[in-house]
Motif scaffolding. Structure first.
Motif, PDB file in Angstrom:
ATOM      1  N   THR A 163       0.833  -1.199   0.000  1.00  0.00           N
ATOM      2  CA  THR A 163       0.000   0.000   0.000  1.00  0.00           C
ATOM      3  C   THR A 163       0.873   1.256   0.000  1.00  0.00           C
ATOM      4  OG1 THR A 163      -1.430   1.367   1.424  1.00  0.00           O
ATOM      5  CG2 THR A 163      -0.407  -0.503   2.489  1.00  0.00           C
ATOM      6  N   ASP A 307      -2.613   3.594 -12.545  1.00  0.00           N
ATOM      7  CA  ASP A 307      -3.002   4.948 -12.948  1.00  0.00           C
ATOM      8  C   ASP A 307      -2.797   5.201 -14.449  1.00  0.00           C
ATOM      9  OD1 ASP A 307      -3.712   5.493 -10.370  1.00  0.00           O
ATOM     10  OD2 ASP A 307      -1.986   6.758  -9.903  1.00  0.00           O
ATOM     11  N   LEU A 329      -5.347  -3.978  -9.089  1.00  0.00           N
ATOM     12  CA  LEU A 329      -5.280  -3.194  -7.844  1.00  0.00           C
ATOM     13  C   LEU A 329      -6.638  -2.681  -7.359  1.00  0.00           C
ATOM     14  CD1 LEU A 329      -2.232  -3.331  -8.487  1.00  0.00           C
ATOM     15  CD2 LEU A 329      -2.043  -1.149  -7.358  1.00  0.00           C
TER      16      LEU A 329
HETATM   17  C1  UD1 Z   1      -2.036   5.585  -4.383  1.00  0.00           C
HETATM   18  C2  UD1 Z   1      -2.169   6.660  -5.440  1.00  0.00           C
HETATM   19  C3  UD1 Z   1      -3.136   6.218  -6.544  1.00  0.00           C
HETATM   20  C4  UD1 Z   1      -2.672   4.878  -7.120  1.00  0.00           C
HETATM   21  C5  UD1 Z   1      -2.477   3.860  -6.001  1.00  0.00           C
HETATM   22  C6  UD1 Z   1      -1.871   2.555  -6.500  1.00  0.00           C
HETATM   23  C7  UD1 Z   1      -1.845   8.703  -4.184  1.00  0.00           C
HETATM   24  C8  UD1 Z   1      -2.441   9.940  -3.618  1.00  0.00           C
HETATM   25  N1  UD1 Z   1      -2.684   7.868  -4.813  1.00  0.00           N
HETATM   26  O1  UD1 Z   1      -3.320   5.397  -3.807  1.00  0.00           O
HETATM   27  O2  UD1 Z   1      -3.144   7.210  -7.567  1.00  0.00           O
HETATM   28  O3  UD1 Z   1      -3.642   4.390  -8.013  1.00  0.00           O
HETATM   29  O4  UD1 Z   1      -1.582   4.385  -4.999  1.00  0.00           O
HETATM   30  O5  UD1 Z   1      -0.668   2.783  -7.137  1.00  0.00           O
HETATM   31  O6  UD1 Z   1      -0.645   8.485  -4.102  1.00  0.00           O
HETATM   32  N2  UD1 Z   1      -5.646  -1.277   0.434  1.00  0.00           N
HETATM   33  C9  UD1 Z   1      -6.265  -1.961   1.444  1.00  0.00           C
HETATM   34  N3  UD1 Z   1      -6.192  -1.448   2.714  1.00  0.00           N
HETATM   35  C10 UD1 Z   1      -5.513  -0.303   2.999  1.00  0.00           C
HETATM   36  C11 UD1 Z   1      -4.875   0.388   1.955  1.00  0.00           C
HETATM   37  C12 UD1 Z   1      -4.950  -0.115   0.673  1.00  0.00           C
HETATM   38  O7  UD1 Z   1      -6.879  -3.003   1.222  1.00  0.00           O
HETATM   39  O8  UD1 Z   1      -5.479   0.104   4.179  1.00  0.00           O
HETATM   40  C13 UD1 Z   1      -5.710  -1.786  -0.956  1.00  0.00           C
HETATM   41  C14 UD1 Z   1      -6.450  -0.841  -1.910  1.00  0.00           C
HETATM   42  O9  UD1 Z   1      -7.835  -1.029  -1.861  1.00  0.00           O
HETATM   43  C15 UD1 Z   1      -5.850  -1.226  -3.243  1.00  0.00           C
HETATM   44  C16 UD1 Z   1      -4.396  -1.566  -2.875  1.00  0.00           C
HETATM   45  O10 UD1 Z   1      -4.395  -1.836  -1.484  1.00  0.00           O
HETATM   46  O11 UD1 Z   1      -6.471  -2.377  -3.741  1.00  0.00           O
HETATM   47  C17 UD1 Z   1      -3.398  -0.484  -3.189  1.00  0.00           C
HETATM   48  O12 UD1 Z   1      -3.827   0.735  -2.601  1.00  0.00           O
HETATM   49  P1  UD1 Z   1      -2.817   1.869  -2.142  1.00  0.00           P
HETATM   50  O13 UD1 Z   1      -1.452   1.539  -2.653  1.00  0.00           O
HETATM   51  O14 UD1 Z   1      -2.961   2.073  -0.678  1.00  0.00           O
HETATM   52  O15 UD1 Z   1      -3.376   3.116  -2.925  1.00  0.00           O
HETATM   53  P2  UD1 Z   1      -3.480   4.617  -2.434  1.00  0.00           P
HETATM   54  O16 UD1 Z   1      -2.331   4.951  -1.542  1.00  0.00           O
HETATM   55  O17 UD1 Z   1      -4.860   4.877  -1.949  1.00  0.00           O
END
Ligand code: UD1
Length: 421
Positions: A163, A307, A329
């Motif tokens: 994440t 993205d 993702l």
């Molecule tokens: C960031 C980017 C976004 C990009 C994404 C993946 C920013 C502001 N946004 O989003 O543009 O598309 O990375 O490269 O930098 N997840 C969980 N639990 C959590 C956190 C995440 O299950 O607590 C899951 C999400 O639903 C998703 C995956 O992990 O399926 C990746 O999410 P994450 O890397 O956290 O994305 P963002 O940080 O929200």
């Protein structure tokens, strides 16, 4: 409401300056909460999400001077630790204030961001990491109430899923914690690297920057003094303009980029038949004679970025043959499919896999933007569609693309922003 009107089929050429990265700037702005005194930021993109993050910090009591690409932020005057729903609901990345507020003040309240167009996007991993560091976290009235009366303590955090935001929140929290925090399975995105380098430039010892295991030695509450931080180039904006070169069969030179961040994007465009000249901070795309189909699976960095999935789908729609695009993702990140089909594409969806069949031409129509990157795919399609394309709900685009129409007009596109009467 504003909308874009594009007359497709214009030949494009010239230079496109690439702005600073929105996704790097957001955590960097949040990290200024860890600072003792002013922090100067340069090369900020001039987009709505950055203004939203600055508004959030200013609502907390920070003093901010902001002129388009530069900001000076002083967080010593923060007098509230509550991030309100009205801001967080506009932009999920507001959750990035959770780690630094908790680390500095020992308590905070941050509104839960709720769902978003591209999927459920939970924040359980952010919360688990902070709990492992000793935080007590409760979910009440739509807010996360976090407290750590004796400060946060270093811990070993193992993310069971990579994440970006979760890694960033944990790194910021760990910077002021007592003791050492290890993050296993950390995100390695260039935006995470920039945040780590900024925190390291303030004297915090961080091992493993750019790898999947980070070790951060906390300062036990001592606030940080940051040198001026220049935001890295936006690799997603750059990738979008490379796709614009590919779909319009144009030679374009992007300036102010970091080509080493564009590996997976360049690789896929080469597979499609495009070629490149790469210099230190410029990249030129030369169009394919015939665009070839591709197979894409979205992954964490350095894999193919989610993205860029929508933009590649637009390009693939006119390639000679069937492309397969698999989204790994975000479960609901295919809302551009029905809009691209309205423009004449032939895309079939099954679960998280899209089959993109070849069509000769796209045709202008009225379409609706659904999220930031989906909107840019519609712009790409509009640039080659025969006739006029009207794209509504472009506030999504304004969140993340700096001066999109200006940059496109400068390379020869026929694009106008209009307002509904
Ligand atoms: C960031 C980017 C976004 C990009 C994404 C993946 C920013 C502001 N946004 O989003 O543009 O598309 O990375 O490269 O930098 N997840 C969980 N639990 C959590 C956190 C995440 O299950 O607590 C899951 C999400 O639903 C998703 C995956 O992990 O399926 C990746 O999410 P994450 O890397 O956290 O994305 P963002 O940080 O929200």
């Amino acid at each position: 409401m504003d909308y874009l009107e594009i007359q497709g089929g214009k030949p494009l050429s010239g230079k496109v300056p690439i702005s600073g990265s929105k996704n790097a700037a957001l955590p960097v702005i949040a990290a200024t909460i860890l600072s003792d005194g002013e922090v100067k930021l340069t090369n900020l993109p001039d987009v709505v999400d950055i203004r939203t993050m600055l508004t959030l910090l200013s609502q907390l009591g920070s003093n901010i001077e902001h002129q388009t690409t530069n900001a000076t932020i002083n967080t010593t005057t923060i007098n509230s630790t509550k991030a309100l729903y009205e801001i967080v609901s506009k932009m999920r990345a507001s959750i990035l204030v959770l780690g630094p507020l908790l680390a500095r003040f020992g308590e905070c309240e941050v509104s839960l961001p709720g769902g978003c167009a591209i999927g459920q996007r939970p924040i359980d991993l952010h919360i688990k990491a902070l709990e492992k560091m000793g935080a007590i976290i409760e979910n009440k009235g739509g807010y996360i109430h976090a407290s750590a009366p004796n400060g946060l303590s270093g811990a070993k955090i193992v993310f069971d899923q990579i994440t970006v935001g979760g890694t960033e929140n944990t790194v910021m929290a760990a910077a002021l914690a007592h003791g050492t925090t290890t993050i296993v399975n950390a995100a390695k995105e260039p935006e995470v690297v920039q945040l780590c380098e900024m925190i390291a430039s303030a004297g915090v010892k961080i091992k493993g920057i750019g790898t999947s295991e980070l070790e951060i030695e906390g300062t036990s509450g001592r606030l940080l003094v940051f040198p001026t931080t220049k935001i890295i180039p936006d690799r997603i904006e750059a990738g979008t303009y490379l796709c614009i070169g590919a779909i319009t069969h144009s030679t374009l030179t992007l300036t102010d980029v970091n080509p080493s961040h564009l590996g997976a994007i360049v690789d896929k465009l080469e597979t499609m038949g495009c070629s490149f000249e790469i210099e230190e901070s410029n990249i030129t795309i030369y169009p394919a004679k015939t665009l070839q189909p591709i197979h894409i699976v979205t992954l964490e960095y350095p894999g193919f970025p989610t993205d860029m999935q929508a933009q590649f789908m637009a390009v693939a729609s006119i390639a000679k043959g069937e492309s397969i695009i698999e989204e790994r993702l975000f479960e609901n990140r295919f809302m551009h499919v029905s809009e691209l089909n309205r423009l004449g594409a032939d895309i079939w969806l099954k679960g998280n896999i899209a089959a993109v069949k070849s069509v000769e031409n796209l045709y202008g129509a009225e379409v609706m933007a659904t999220d930031l990157r989906a909107s840019s795919a519609l712009v790409l399609a509009g640039l080659i569609a025969q006739g006029t394309t009207i794209i509504r709900r472009i506030y999504h685009l304004d969140r993340g693309y700096d001066n999109l129409e200006g940059k496109l007009l400068a390379i020869g596109a026929d694009i106008v922003r209009k307002k509904d009467r």
